[in-house]
Design an enzyme around this catalytic site. Structure first.
Site, short mmCIF file in Angstrom:
data_model
loop_
_atom_site.label_atom_id
_atom_site.label_comp_id
_atom_site.label_asym_id
_atom_site.label_seq_id
_atom_site.Cartn_x
_atom_site.Cartn_y
_atom_site.Cartn_z
N HIS B 214 -5.28 5.73 0.85
CA HIS B 214 -5.79 6.12 2.17
C HIS B 214 -7.27 6.48 2.15
O HIS B 214 -7.88 6.60 3.21
CB HIS B 214 -4.94 7.28 2.74
CG HIS B 214 -3.64 6.80 3.31
ND1 HIS B 214 -2.55 6.53 2.54
CD2 HIS B 214 -3.29 6.49 4.57
CE1 HIS B 214 -1.57 6.10 3.31
NE2 HIS B 214 -1.98 6.06 4.55
N SER B 218 -6.51 -0.19 2.69
CA SER B 218 -5.99 -1.39 2.03
C SER B 218 -7.10 -2.40 1.78
O SER B 218 -8.01 -2.54 2.61
CB SER B 218 -4.93 -2.04 2.91
OG SER B 218 -3.80 -1.22 3.02
N LYS B 242 5.34 -5.10 11.67
CA LYS B 242 5.26 -6.20 10.70
C LYS B 242 6.04 -5.86 9.43
O LYS B 242 6.75 -6.71 8.87
CB LYS B 242 3.80 -6.49 10.37
CG LYS B 242 3.60 -7.79 9.61
CD LYS B 242 2.17 -8.28 9.69
CE LYS B 242 2.03 -9.58 8.93
NZ LYS B 242 0.78 -10.27 9.22
N ASP B 243 5.92 -4.61 8.98
CA ASP B 243 6.69 -4.18 7.80
C ASP B 243 8.18 -4.24 8.08
O ASP B 243 8.98 -4.49 7.19
CB ASP B 243 6.29 -2.76 7.38
CG ASP B 243 4.99 -2.74 6.59
OD1 ASP B 243 4.43 -3.82 6.34
OD2 ASP B 243 4.52 -1.64 6.23
N GLU B 286 17.75 -6.41 -19.62
CA GLU B 286 17.80 -6.84 -18.23
C GLU B 286 16.67 -7.83 -17.97
O GLU B 286 15.65 -7.83 -18.65
CB GLU B 286 17.63 -5.61 -17.32
CG GLU B 286 18.87 -4.72 -17.29
CD GLU B 286 19.89 -5.22 -16.30
OE1 GLU B 286 20.63 -6.17 -16.65
OE2 GLU B 286 19.97 -4.67 -15.19
#
Lengths: 252, 426
Positions: B214, B218, B242-243, B286
């Protein structure tokens, strides 16, 4: 260029699939009622499979994770389950005098184990331990196909050049091909209550259905719920996408 | 947030004493300016955050039914599967959620690599991210031990034994980790305790990750900093919605596995109870550890006084730790690979090499590709390339490459690319 490299990597990933066959012959694919998105356990096959388990497998193999009452999930009635359970004796106690005692099994009991402990199981089986079957279908590569293949994959004579160890049997699908378990199924080894002809293939198929249920008793509920959940999610996502388009529209 | 909401007397009362509503609005709301050109690759961070919450929620509920004892652990997991109401759902969500978490975070990391999100002034943001993936790996490793199946036990044995490669104190470290002389009940107990603790450490790290995010906001597909309000749109409603689209698509993918192929990512051997006397034919970790496993096994030779095992362990840890230095290894000032024609090619080559390492990691050491090429050589070559990418190629490309001209600003790029069809995901 990118594409060539990527396809080469993919080829390498795939080439391993064939290499895995060296552990035992490639497993023939069977058509199972419980595979696929809408799969369910074939009830008639499952009942026959329980009979095969009780009359054949259960003399050596336990089913420690499954209770008799679990059979309710596949439409056995309360009375049928009581009757099945009552055929077995289990040790309980101590009673008020401090003594252990035996009693007929109850629906809440786990399937009675043929042996008191692992050492007793080994002692009766030339030192080999018959594994518990509760999770057998999930615990082997190939799952139900593997189990069916092993049950039907015995050869009376080992092929030329294969030296079997003392007390071992030749099985074309078992990893290493040498299995301690003698061929468990023989023609008409059980007399099916529903009159189905008890061929080796039929019994193998039926007991595999039963053990597939024992390994994944949640399968039917899981798939039923999954269809509803995915349907809901697809509709929801479509709607959210429409809202997204609307909100973003004023930016352009 | 709307005026009506902020003028509500209860909201006002709370806000005056604890300004939580304005804080939220400035963090993930209408007052948080976000580059207007973020595409769907930028949803993977928030998706990973959601999966972390799902993992903690399902994990706490599983912990209510799980018994961390070598005699009961396997059976207690099966009890969850068979007798606990919707226990199978909780467990399959948790089991597949682990794989999903890694899929999302790996994509999130490759996005950062492609668009140069690690470059100044976001170096610390990236470094905190590296610590998050390390904490995730530790958590996943310990979680996989808890069902106490054959792979749980033997995976734990192999991985903890790696520490015996440490000179002089190696054996001592391993016994200290085990709490005994082999992987046993004390090991299971401490792994359980730590597996419960680490997700909260990850949660704290994620908070710091977001804090750092922040400050400079971004990065974006163009890689040009925000120059003014014309370059940004508010996080809410544009990126919340959008997320959510990304979330919906992801949940279809995730729950598709949970409901219809829940054991897809698992090993059949882990449905066999742990047995210290029987070693599985082929011990594999894994899937999300396979590339690192390949790097570990690539070292089957000694270098001077350094034994192969120690080299492998160092290489395996360095393969992650090297990411800490990436902001300084990359000598290019241009962030986005869209404007770096050479780097772009090498990025994809690196991506393929990572996949290849994963493929090699899943094979037995003596496996032959196409019945011809030994897996161990492929692993060695890929390992060499993995490190060369960071240590040699990345700085070199930065110096030698001539980047394409950058747009003046985000909004300039959006209006230009909007016509050429290269739209940045809107």
């Amino acid at each position: 260029m990118k594409k060539y490299i990527l396809s080469a990597v993919l080829m390498m990933a795939i080439s391993s699939q064939t290499a895995m066959a060296s552990e035992g012959a490639a497993l023939p694919k069977q058509d199972w009622s419980f595979s696929g998105v809408f799969g369910t356990f074939d009830r008639a096959a499952l009942r026959r499979g329980l009979q095969v388990y009780r009359e054949v497998c259960a003399s050596c193999h336990g089913l420690d994770l499954v209770s008799y009452r679990h059979l309710r999930q596949v439409d056995f009635s309360e009375d049928e389950i009581k009757e099945i359970a009552a055929a077995y004796e289990v040790t309980d106690g101590p009673n008020e005098e401090g003594d252990m005692f035996t009693r007929p099994a109850l629906p809440s009991d786990r399937f009675a184990n043929p042996f008191a402990n692992a050492n007793a199981a080994r002692a009766s089986n030339n030192g080999a331990f018959p594994p518990d079957l509760s999770l057998m279908v999930k615990a082997r590569k190939g799952h139900a196909d593997y189990l069916y293949a092993v049950l039907t994959g015995y050869k009376e004579e080992a092929p030329e050049g294969v030296q079997l160890m003392e007390g071992m049997n030749f099985n074309q699908y078992f990893p290493g091909n040498q299995i301690a378990m003698p061929p468990p199924l023989s023609e008409d080894g059980v007399e099916y209550a529903d009159g189905t002809k008890a061929t080796v293939a039929q019994m193998a198929k039926d007991v595999t259905v039963f053990l597939a249920w024992a390994a994944s008793p949640e399968l039917e509920e899981r798939k039923r719920l999954g269809i509803k959940v995915l349907f809901f999610l697809i509709v929801l996502t479509g709607m959210v996408y429409a809202i997204k388009r609307k909100i973003w529209a004023d930016l352009h | 947030m709307s005026n009506a909401f902020m003028n509500n007397p209860v909201i006002k009362w709370i806000e005056y004493r604890l300004p939580i509503f304005s804080f939220m609005d400035e963090s993930v709301g209408s007052k948080y300016p976000t580059p207007k050109n973020l595409n769907y690759w930028w949803t993977f961070g928030s998706l990973a955050g959601i999966v972390l919450v799902i993992m903690i929620a399902t994990g706490i509920m599983l912990a209510m039914q799980y018994t961390a004892h070598t005699d009961y652990a396997f059976e207690s997991v099966e009890r969850i599967m068979r007798d606990v109401n919707y226990g199978w759902l909780l467990r399959y969500l948790h089991m597949n959620g682990g794989s999903m978490f890694f899929i999302l975070v790996y994509i999130h990391m490759f996005r950062g690599l492609y668009f140069g999100s690690y470059k100044a002034p976001r170096e610390l943001l990236w470094i905190i991210g590296v610590f998050i993936i390390l904490a995730m790996m530790a958590t996943a490793f310990m979680g996989y031990v808890l069902p106490w199946g054959q792979m749980s036990f033997w995976g734990a044995t192999v991985i903890t034994n790696l520490f015996s490669a440490v000179p002089l104190v190696g054996e001592w470290i391993v016994q200290w980790l085990w709490g005994g002389f082999s992987v046993d009940n004390p090991t299971l107990n401490r792994f359980y305790a730590l597996h419960y603790l680490f997700p909260f450490v990850i949660f704290a790290l994620v908070f710091v990750h977001l804090w750092a995010l922040h400050v400079h906001k971004s990065n974006n597909p163009v890689g040009v900093e925000i120059k003014g309000p014309q370059d940004t749109i508010p996080f809410h409603p544009y990126f919340t919605i959008k997320d959510m689209v990304g979330f919906g698509v992801f949940m279809i993918f995730f729950l598709g596995f949970v409901f219809f192929a829940p054991d897809f990512f698992g090993e059949p051997d882990n449905y066999i109870k742990a047995n210290p006397l029987v070693t599985p034919a082929h011990i594999v970790p894994e899937w999300y550890f396979l590339p690192f496993y390949a790097i570990l096994r690539a070292f089957d030779f000694n270098i001077l006084f350094l034994p192969a095992k120690l080299l492998g362990v160092i290489a395996m840890f360095m393969s992650i730790l090297i990411l800490l230095f990436l902001p300084w290894l990359d000598t290019s000032k241009v962030r986005s690979a869209r404007y770096r024609p050479i780097y772009k090619q090498f990025f994809w080559l690196f991506f393929v090499v990572c996949i290849l390492l994963g493929v090699v990691g899943g094979k037995p050491a003596d496996h032959l590709f196409f019945g011809l090429i030994p897996a161990i050589y492929v692993g060695k070559a890929a390992t060499a390339y993995y490190f060369a990418h960071f240590i040699i190629l990345t700085p070199l490309i930065g110096w030698l490459e001539k980047p394409r001209p950058l747009p003046d600003s985000i909004s300039a790029a959006v209006t230009k690319s909007g016509t050429s069809g290269q739209g940045a995901g809107s």
